[in-house]
Structure formats: C-alpha cells, structure tokens
Design an enzyme around this catalytic site. Structure first.
Site, PDB file in Angstrom:
ATOM      1  N   TYR A  89       0.743  -0.998   0.038  1.00  0.00           N
ATOM      2  CA  TYR A  89      -0.099   0.073   0.072  1.00  0.00           C
ATOM      3  C   TYR A  89       0.785   1.270   0.047  1.00  0.00           C
ATOM      4  CZ  TYR A  89      -4.712  -2.121   0.679  1.00  0.00           C
ATOM      5  OH  TYR A  89      -5.849  -2.629   0.351  1.00  0.00           O
ATOM      6  N   LYS A 135       2.823 -15.409   2.073  1.00  0.00           N
ATOM      7  CA  LYS A 135       3.193 -16.456   1.072  1.00  0.00           C
ATOM      8  C   LYS A 135       4.729 -16.674   0.927  1.00  0.00           C
ATOM      9  CE  LYS A 135       1.211 -17.455  -2.592  1.00  0.00           C
ATOM     10  NZ  LYS A 135       0.803 -18.521  -3.064  1.00  0.00           N
ATOM     11  N   ASP A 165      -3.258 -17.886   0.304  1.00  0.00           N
ATOM     12  CA  ASP A 165      -4.278 -18.667  -0.668  1.00  0.00           C
ATOM     13  C   ASP A 165      -4.997 -19.591   0.317  1.00  0.00           C
ATOM     14  OD1 ASP A 165      -1.697 -20.124  -0.644  1.00  0.00           O
ATOM     15  OD2 ASP A 165      -1.934 -20.808  -2.618  1.00  0.00           O
ATOM     16  N   ASP A 196      -6.490  -7.088   3.720  1.00  0.00           N
ATOM     17  CA  ASP A 196      -7.686  -6.225   3.070  1.00  0.00           C
ATOM     18  C   ASP A 196      -8.565  -7.561   2.383  1.00  0.00           C
ATOM     19  OD1 ASP A 196      -8.961  -4.290   1.838  1.00  0.00           O
ATOM     20  OD2 ASP A 196      -8.171  -4.675  -0.136  1.00  0.00           O
ATOM     21  N   ASP A 254     -12.430  -9.161   3.853  1.00  0.00           N
ATOM     22  CA  ASP A 254     -13.484  -9.226   3.330  1.00  0.00           C
ATOM     23  C   ASP A 254     -14.354 -10.698   3.163  1.00  0.00           C
ATOM     24  OD1 ASP A 254     -13.521  -6.382   2.582  1.00  0.00           O
ATOM     25  OD2 ASP A 254     -14.253  -6.945   0.614  1.00  0.00           O
TER      26      ASP A 254
HETATM   27  C1  IPM Z   1     -10.430  -1.380   3.365  1.00  0.00           C
HETATM   28  C2  IPM Z   1     -10.838  -0.761   2.343  1.00  0.00           C
HETATM   29  C3  IPM Z   1      -9.528   0.104   1.801  1.00  0.00           C
HETATM   30  C4  IPM Z   1      -8.376  -0.609   1.816  1.00  0.00           C
HETATM   31  C5  IPM Z   1      -9.849   1.130   0.619  1.00  0.00           C
HETATM   32  C6  IPM Z   1     -11.055   1.869   0.703  1.00  0.00           C
HETATM   33  C7  IPM Z   1      -8.663   2.031   0.516  1.00  0.00           C
HETATM   34  O1  IPM Z   1     -10.787  -1.860   1.164  1.00  0.00           O
HETATM   35  O2  IPM Z   1     -10.515  -0.481   4.472  1.00  0.00           O
HETATM   36  O3  IPM Z   1     -10.694  -2.629   3.584  1.00  0.00           O
HETATM   37  O4  IPM Z   1      -7.891  -1.090   0.600  1.00  0.00           O
HETATM   38  O5  IPM Z   1      -7.641  -0.716   2.870  1.00  0.00           O
HETATM   39 MG    MG Z   2     -11.068  -3.620   1.874  1.00  0.00          MG
END
Ligand code: IPM
Ligand code: MG
Length: 370
Positions: free
Chosen positions: A143, A194, A227, A251, A255
C-alpha cells in the site's frame, strides 16, 4: 466526574453520513445516561472534503485527528471520483490518515450473531458461534512501498510497479499485538503470508517465529499461506482464533471473513497506534463496509457496523468494557426481535430503515439501562 472524551467524527461519503447520524443519536444517549461524555468535532473526509476543499483530507482534519482521543469514520469513495488523480481520490485521504496517525494494527473481528446464522451463505454448522479476529498490518507493505508508478521504458514499453516492503520492526510490532490478542482469547495465532513465493513472506515468517520463541511460546502458533487461508476460511473457519497478516492479504482475507457473518453491514473495525509514555494511543474506528453509493441517501443502509465500531471505541480507547457490552447487547436484542435492514433480512421479515434501526437500538439501550 471524568473530563469529556474528545471524539472526531468523519462521516465521509455515500452511506457514511446517514449511518453516522445513528451513531450521533447513541452518543447523545451516552451523554444523557452514562458516566462518560463526549465533545464532538466533525470534518468532511474523502470525496466530501474533495468537493469542498479540493483535497480528500484537509490539514485541519488531520490535526484534529492527531489530537482527538478517538476518531470515528463512516466510509469514503464513490464512482464520481473515478477519474480524479490518485492522490486526490477519497481513498487517498483514508490512507493518509492511517499513515500519519501510524495506525499499524487493524482489528477486524468476524462474529456471527445467533439471530443472523441463516443470513450467511455458508451452512449453519460452519458459521454458528463463529468468533474470529483478523489483525491486518495497516501502514506498510504494498500500500505504501516505493518505488511505485506507471512508466515508459526507452523502447516504448509501458510497465507498472508496486513494491512490497516490510522492515523487521513493522512485522514485529503487529505480531506482538497478535500474540497479545490471542492470549486474551483462544490463545491461537495463525500468521499468514506467501513464504513459498515472496521474500517478504520468508522474512515475515522468520520474524514471527523468533518473536514466538523469545516472548510468546505459550501461544499456539501456526504459519499458513494466504491462498490456503482464503480456502480454509470458507471450509472450516472455526479452526481460527486470531489471524495476523500483512496489509494486502489482510484487506482481502477480511472481506472474505466478513461475509461468513452474513453481511458486510455488520462488521466493525479498530485501527490502533502504539501506546505513548502516558499510555495513550491514537485510534480510528470504522465499519469494514464501503460507501455503498447504490443505496446512499435511501435510508436503507445498515448502521450496525458503525454502531459496533463505536462499541469497539468504548472498549479499546476508553477501557469501558461494560458500556461496550451494553451497545453490543442492544444490537443483539434488536436483531433477535427481528429488526433487520434489507441486507440481513430473514425469510418472511419486513425490512426496517436506517433510522428505524437506530430507534430500535436506542429503545434497547433504554430497556437495558433501567
Ligand atoms: C478497506 C478498504 C480500503 C483498503 C480502501 C477503501 C482504500 O478496502 O479498508 O478494507 O483497501 O484498505
Ligand atoms: Mg477492503
């Protein structure tokens, strides 16, 4: 009576402002009914700040964030900013806040509420009672790594570069938080990278192993490739307690973990800095979900992730575990009573609006506190 806590609210874009309205109602409730009180400042961030000031994060908002006892953020981003230069995009404001405040430890719990077991796309036995925590490194890795960019070589070939970099101390400090969190929970830590293809993965594994041997050998440690971790999260997530991983894998995996719980609309997060000499640490709390522009302004967004982020703030920034539990119980009760926004609707249920969900939580708080 203790001095009021200084809270900076950054509603942001899309559904951010409307879910934050519900949190403000809960903050008002705390001011009236509990020992803790809040002084609130509010600033635009992301696209909202760009529209007003031409930048996604003003210096004023940043300095208020640095001074605040805690920051609460809604969400940033929207399709209308897709063609804005990268450094002025809504996301750039969020990344700068994380970096400048040095919020390296991002806690993303994935907890399945009993009332919502059937909202998950996974089978009941896979998710029932699930309580795991993803700890994502938040201020380093790809990042922020340099060099980065898109360039044209002498022969006309275009190419793009991102750089994954981790220093020993960046890995160590987040792994330390991981081990400490595991000790307070199920005493099990999965470190995810990884190492089979990346040098930074080999190094990550080495640093975590050394720290484990030196200071945390009482905690059960497993190493896992990212993975495989994604696969295991949907196969049998209950094998996990705490997962510590880098910025990009965190990240993605968070999710994935979020969806085990049925809806991204339920998941809070905390981003914490290091403790200073006085024991104070910078902190920002935000829902894991994004700005959801498709449903913004329709009074249908689920405010619970942001409300639960406020609960995390009570717990981690102010040590008010009882008050945090009060909010969490209010959420549980409202869900159990069948109060659902459309993202977590069960069969035969009627959806409530964002504002009605706020009403329900306030009603539960009143009932629980008397
Ligand atoms: C998160 C989001 C952010 C990230 C974006 C909005 C920059 O996806 O906080 O998970 O990738 O960190
Ligand atoms: Mg995210």
């Amino acid at each position: 009576m203790a001095a009021n806590r200084k809270l900076l609210i950054l509603p942001g874009d899309g559904i951010g402002p409307e879910v934050m309205v519900q949190v403000r109602r809960i903050v008002d409730w705390f001011d009236k009914h509990r020992a803790v009180g809040f002084d609130i400042l509010e600033q635009p961030v992301g696209g909202a700040a760009y529209d007003l000031h031409g930048t996604p994060l003003t210096d004023e908002a940043l300095s208020e964030a640095m001074e605040a006892d805690a920051v609460l953020l809604g969400a940033v981003g929207g399709p209308q900013y897709d063609n804005v230069p990268r450094d002025k995009r809504p996301e750039a404001g969020l990344l700068r806040l994380r970096k400048e405040m040095d919020l390296f430890a991002n806690l993303r719990p994935a907890l399945v509420f009993d009332a919502l077991v059937d909202a998950s796309t996974l089978k009941r036995e896979v998710v029932e009672g699930l309580d795991i925590l993803i700890l994502r490194e938040l201020t380093a890795g790809v990042y922020f790594g340099e060099p980065r960019g898109i360039e044209t070589l002498a022969d006309g070939t275009r190419r793009a570069i991102d750089t994954q970099i981790y220093t020993e101390s960046e890995i160590r400090r987040v792994a330390e938080v991981g081990f400490e969190l595991a000790r307070k929970r199920g005493n099990r830590l999965h470190s995810v990278e990884k190492a089979n293809v990346m040098e930074s993965g080999v190094f990550w594994r080495e640093v975590v192993s050394t720290l484990h041997a030196d200071d945390f050998s009482d905690v059960e440690l497993h190493h896992m490739y990212a993975d495989n971790c994604a696969m295991q999260l949907v196969r049998w997530p209950k094998q996990f307690d705490v997962i510590v991983t880098d910025n990009l894998f965190g990240d993605i995996l968070s999710d994935c973990a979020a969806m085990l719980t049925g809806s991204l609309g339920m998941l809070p997060s905390a981003s914490l800095g290091a403790e200073d000499e006085t024991g104070r640490r910078r902190a920002m709390y935000e829902p894991v979900h994004g700005s959801a522009p498709d449903i913004a302004g329709k009074d249908m967004a689920n405010p619970l992730a942001t409300i639960l982020s406020f609960a995390m703030m009570l717990r981690y920034s102010f040590g008010l575990a009882d008050d945090a539990e009060l909010v969490e119980r209010a959420v549980q009760n409202a869900l159990a009573a069948g109060c659902r926004t459309s993202d977590i609707l069960g069969p035969g249920m009627q959806p409530v609006s964002t504002n009605q969900m706020g009403d329900a939580i306030l009603g539960e708080l009143d009932r629980l506190a008397t």
